[in-house]
Design a protein around this motif. Structure first.
Motif, PDB file in Angstrom:
ATOM      1  N   THR A 114       0.761  -1.308  -0.209  1.00 56.90           N
ATOM      2  CA  THR A 114      -0.200  -0.085  -0.099  1.00 56.90           C
ATOM      3  C   THR A 114       0.784   1.124   0.076  1.00 56.90           C
ATOM      4  O   THR A 114       0.820   2.317  -0.762  1.00 56.90           O
ATOM      5  N   PRO A 115       1.807   1.326   0.715  1.00 57.57           N
ATOM      6  CA  PRO A 115       2.655   2.570   0.703  1.00 57.57           C
ATOM      7  C   PRO A 115       3.172   2.569  -0.727  1.00 57.57           C
ATOM      8  O   PRO A 115       3.320   3.904  -1.088  1.00 57.57           O
ATOM      9  N   GLN A 116       3.437   1.698  -1.510  1.00 58.58           N
ATOM     10  CA  GLN A 116       4.441   1.944  -2.692  1.00 58.58           C
ATOM     11  C   GLN A 116       2.946   2.426  -3.642  1.00 58.58           C
ATOM     12  O   GLN A 116       3.351   3.345  -4.580  1.00 58.58           O
ATOM     13  N   THR A 117       1.901   1.949  -3.379  1.00 60.41           N
ATOM     14  CA  THR A 117       0.702   2.426  -4.726  1.00 60.41           C
ATOM     15  C   THR A 117       0.149   3.844  -3.947  1.00 60.41           C
ATOM     16  O   THR A 117      -0.351   4.198  -4.765  1.00 60.41           O
ATOM     17  N   ASP A 118       0.537   4.134  -2.762  1.00 60.07           N
ATOM     18  CA  ASP A 118      -0.141   5.302  -2.258  1.00 60.07           C
ATOM     19  C   ASP A 118       1.097   6.564  -2.457  1.00 60.07           C
ATOM     20  O   ASP A 118       0.940   7.659  -2.434  1.00 60.07           O
ATOM     21  N   ARG A 119       2.131   6.322  -3.236  1.00 56.60           N
ATOM     22  CA  ARG A 119       3.384   7.251  -3.336  1.00 56.60           C
ATOM     23  C   ARG A 119       2.953   8.308  -4.087  1.00 56.60           C
ATOM     24  O   ARG A 119       3.649   9.380  -4.126  1.00 56.60           O
TER      25      ARG A 119
END
Length: 410
Positions: free
Chosen positions: A5-10
């Protein structure tokens, strides 16, 4: 799986790219995430839901979508390079994205102006990923009329995008006629049943398994390009094949570039110099035969890149020009150039994916190193259609000035 999720929220608070250069930089950011565990994900062979969410979160899915509906409003020249960048890191996801771009353009290829506007607004505003149950080597889906509706039924042994696609392109033949009809339908419905049986040597995360179409209903008004039950043909309608074949060529170049980069990194960090040649070197990077080998392979890929970029530009100009302007001759000349680019990338790409083992050494054949993924991916997809026929198409043009007749593969 490192796609979190952190990577897709970047990119949640990031500005939407506004130039081709910015989109290419965004594609590289996606590739950097995919590269971390591409081999592990390939071996797990799971449906790439997380990878698709990454493509959506980055904005790459709507790259070609109209800006007024929230899309990137970019050109095919940019899209082809994006496919190449993503494919360097993960050939499977590069294929998913490339096929998506082609099917997202399907409305423009064959639909009416009103249908194009409606489909592009829907797909762009909802960030939808396309798949396509359109494999011409299988029998056509059958279509029967039921009042104001068309009912599609049949089976396809390949349907790239499969379960991870939001929209699926169907194509079939109307019963009692030789009329082919395209339609775009929601994937999540009872009448579209995926077998989940894709288990090929390479390109394992493309969701390209078989699908059954069981009485999927589409309003006659959604039959692409039909007005009052009649299709309005244009030469432009036949650009689907050159456009997708050029997706293939960019996919192959990306995979080959990824293979050469991975091999070079291994040679720099791990390969040992050969101690029995009588001209012993302190490190592998001083070995003349390795320097020569990398030089030859890089030169080939640079030459292929130059050809491919030129053909990308040519195709992009044609795809974005008014549809009515395209002539059979111009379409045929483009198809020949695409065939030339594809045959070069198949030959040179497989050479790269094979020869890197000679340049990295015996220990690089270990399963843990994973250099096999590039050959497996390129070998698998390059069998899509016989490359010998592409060579013949180019030969017909070079010797006789003949252009290929539009088919499902030319």
């Amino acid at each position: 799986m490192t796609i979190t999720t952190p990577q897709t929220d970047r990119w949640q608070d990031a500005a939407t790219p506004t130039s081709a250069a910015d989109w290419l930089a965004r594609a590289q950011e996606v590739a950097d995430v995919l590269a971390v565990d591409a081999l592990e994900r390939d071996r797990a062979n799971a449906a790439p839901y997380a990878e698709v969410e990454l493509l959506k979160a980055s904005g790459l899915v709507t790259l070609l979508g109209p800006r007024e509906f929230g899309g990137g409003g970019e050109t095919w020249a940019t899209a082809y390079r994006v496919i190449r960048i993503v494919s360097r890191a993960d050939g499977s996801i590069g294929q998913l994205l490339g096929y998506h771009y082609l099917w997202a353009w399907a409305a423009r290829l064959v639909a009416t102006d009103e249908q194009i506007a409606a489909v592009e607004e829907l797909a762009t505003s909802t960030n939808a990923l396309y798949g396509g149950a359109v494999n011409p080597r299988d029998g056509d889906l059958t279509i029967r009329e039921d009042g104001d509706e068309l009912v599609f039924s049949g089976r396809k042994s390949f349907s790239t995008g499969g379960r991870v696609a939001d929209l699926t392109v169907l194509e079939g033949v109307l019963e009692g006629t030789d009329t082919h009809i395209f339609a775009i339908v929601p994937t999540a419905q009872e009448g579209i049943v995926f077998a989940g049986d894709w288990d090929a040597l390479g390109q394992r995360l493309t969701e390209s398994g078989s699908v059954e179409i069981r009485d999927v209903r589409v309003p006659w008004s959604a039959a692409a390009g039909f007005v009052d039950g009649e299709f309005q043909p244009l030469v432009y309608n036949t650009l689907n094949v050159p456009a997708i074949q050029l997706v293939f060529a960019n996919l192959y170049l990306g995979i080959a570039e990824g293979a050469l980069a991975a091999a070079a990194e291994y040679t720099r960090t791990t390969t040992r110099a050969w101690p029995y040649g009588g001209d012993n070197k302190a490190s592998a990077t001083e070995e003349w035969y390795l320097l020569e080998g990398y030089g030859v392979l890089q030169s080939r890929l640079w030459a292929d890149e130059a050809l491919l970029d030129a053909v990308n530009t040519e195709a992009s100009e044609i795809l974005h020009a008014p549809r009515e302007q395209l002539t059979e001759r111009r379409r045929g000349e483009l198809a020949v150039r695409v065939a030339a680019a594809k045959l070069r990338l198949v030959d040179d790409g497989l050479e790269v994916a094979n020869r890197i083992f000679e340049l990295t050494g015996a220990r690089a054949s270990a399963s843990s190193v994973g250099l096999d993924i590039y050959w497996r991916n390129l070998r698998t997809h390059s069998l899509h259609d016989p490359i010998a026929y592409k060579k013949r198409e180019v030969g017909d043009y070079a010797l006789l000035g003949q252009i290929p007749e539009p088919t499902w593969y030319s």
